[in-house]
Design a protein around this motif. Structure first.
Motif, PDB file in Angstrom:
ATOM      1  N   PHE A   1      31.066   6.199  -6.482  1.00 49.82           N
ATOM      2  CA  PHE A   1      31.787   7.741  -6.566  1.00 49.82           C
ATOM      3  C   PHE A   1      31.717   8.501  -8.140  1.00 49.82           C
ATOM      4  CE2 PHE A   1      32.517   4.497  -2.919  1.00 49.82           C
ATOM      5  CZ  PHE A   1      32.792   5.409  -2.242  1.00 49.82           C
ATOM      6  N   PRO A   2      32.538   9.604  -8.035  1.00 53.19           N
ATOM      7  CA  PRO A   2      32.976  10.054  -9.013  1.00 53.19           C
ATOM      8  C   PRO A   2      34.065   9.449 -10.115  1.00 53.19           C
ATOM      9  CG  PRO A   2      33.740  11.331  -7.524  1.00 53.19           C
ATOM     10  CD  PRO A   2      33.423   9.595  -7.360  1.00 53.19           C
ATOM     11  N   ARG A   3      33.442   9.008 -11.648  1.00 54.67           N
ATOM     12  CA  ARG A   3      32.813   9.800 -11.921  1.00 54.67           C
ATOM     13  C   ARG A   3      31.204   9.229 -12.180  1.00 54.67           C
ATOM     14  NH1 ARG A   3      35.598  11.611 -17.624  1.00 54.67           N
ATOM     15  NH2 ARG A   3      37.661  12.729 -16.611  1.00 54.67           N
ATOM     16  N   TYR A   4      30.390  10.172 -11.470  1.00 56.90           N
ATOM     17  CA  TYR A   4      29.254   9.046 -11.071  1.00 56.90           C
ATOM     18  C   TYR A   4      28.424   8.459 -11.906  1.00 56.90           C
ATOM     19  CZ  TYR A   4      30.414  11.953  -6.212  1.00 56.90           C
ATOM     20  OH  TYR A   4      30.480  12.851  -5.581  1.00 56.90           O
ATOM     21  N   LEU A   5      27.651   7.714 -11.936  1.00 55.60           N
ATOM     22  CA  LEU A   5      27.086   7.217 -13.319  1.00 55.60           C
ATOM     23  C   LEU A   5      25.637   7.537 -12.811  1.00 55.60           C
ATOM     24  CD1 LEU A   5      27.284   4.715 -15.293  1.00 55.60           C
ATOM     25  CD2 LEU A   5      27.965   2.713 -14.976  1.00 55.60           C
TER      26      LEU A   5
END
Length: 289
Positions: A192-196
């Protein structure tokens, strides 16, 4: 049979830039697609009727009419439930200026959970359950905002399924895990944002080793979309930690319940052994008579 969402997700990287604009519009505005011809959709997306029709061919449809009919069919039932979702949203915003933060927050949570339910494809859900049951080894990944639900999922799956490992970032040896991965492994990725980026790199590497990837994310076109073999979506705003965590945990709970129901006999045996172990090694947890 693959849904439109799956077809777009799996072929998105191969589309032209113009086709990507149309594909994203199909996902985000299905009601508009159901009502308007290809020429109008081309205008709405800043492309052209030709681009829309070529996208239909690229996705395996005979033309725009077939794609449009599929979207119309998919909207017949969800439209009824979408009205319920809107009711939740409306009622939630009525509390915006009041002191009733309990009602406001819970109404919003209910709205996101209901919207997640509306978008849940039962066939895709069953594929995820089957993948969990068949896997000989499961690794759960989730960084930053996704770590807490990933931890819970790994814990729950170890009770009902076993052989589940929570990837803990720098604490674990990623190279070792990836080198051991094979076609019997399942990687469950919460993204999920913020995408790692680290999570995405791990997923891609494991997939190249033959592992199956079950993704849990917020959109078909998230960076995880093209990588996942099975993709489950959660309706959550960004950042998920503020408003969408309840919907994420609800979907994970449904997933674990699905495994328990589909593999009932084995799950019951595992839970019995788990309880017996707790009674034997942790007697101080038992309430005294």
């Amino acid at each position: 049979m693959e849904s439109l969402q799956e077809k777009i997700r799996k072929s998105y990287e191969q589309l032209t830039n113009q086709q990507k604009l149309v594909a994203k519009y199909l996902l985000d505005e299905p009601n508009q697609v159901a009502l308007h011809p290809a020429k109008a959709i081309g205008s709405m997306t800043g492309t052209s009727e030709t681009t829309v029709i070529r996208l239909c061919y690229s996705l395996g449809y005979s033309g725009y009419s077939e794609l449009q009919n599929e979207i119309r069919q998919s909207l017949l039932f969800p439209v009824i439930r979408e009205n319920i979702v809107q009711t939740f949203h409306d009622s939630a915003y009525e509390y915006k200026d009041s002191e009733d933060v309990i009602s406001f927050t819970m109404e919003q949570d209910l709205a996101f959970i209901q919207k997640t339910l509306n978008g849940l494809d039962r066939r895709v859900f069953d594929q995820a359950v089957e993948a969990i049951i068949k896997a000989k080894k499961i690794v759960v990944l989730g960084g930053r905002t996704s770590y807490a639900p990933a931890y819970w999922l790994a814990y729950a799956l170890n009770i009902v399924r076993g052989d589940t490992h929570l990837y803990r970032g720098q604490v674990d040896d990623a190279n070792y895990l990836i080198s051991e991965a094979n076609e019997d492994w399942l990687i469950i990725v919460l993204y999920f944002p913020r995408y790692l980026q680290e999570t995405l790199f791990f997923s891609k590497a494991a997939k190249e080793k033959g592992a199956t990837i079950v993704g849990i994310t917020d959109h078909d076109l998230s960076p995880l979309g093209p990588v996942a073999d099975v993709l489950l979506k959660v309706s959550t705003p960004s950042p998920a930690t503020l408003k969408g965590m309840s919907a994420i945990f609800t979907l994970l709970n449904v997933l674990v319940s699905g495994v328990s129901q589909a593999d009932r006999e084995q799950v019951q045996k595992r839970i019995k052994r788990y309880d017996q172990t707790s009674e034997q090694f942790y007697p101080f947890f038992q309430q005294k008579e």
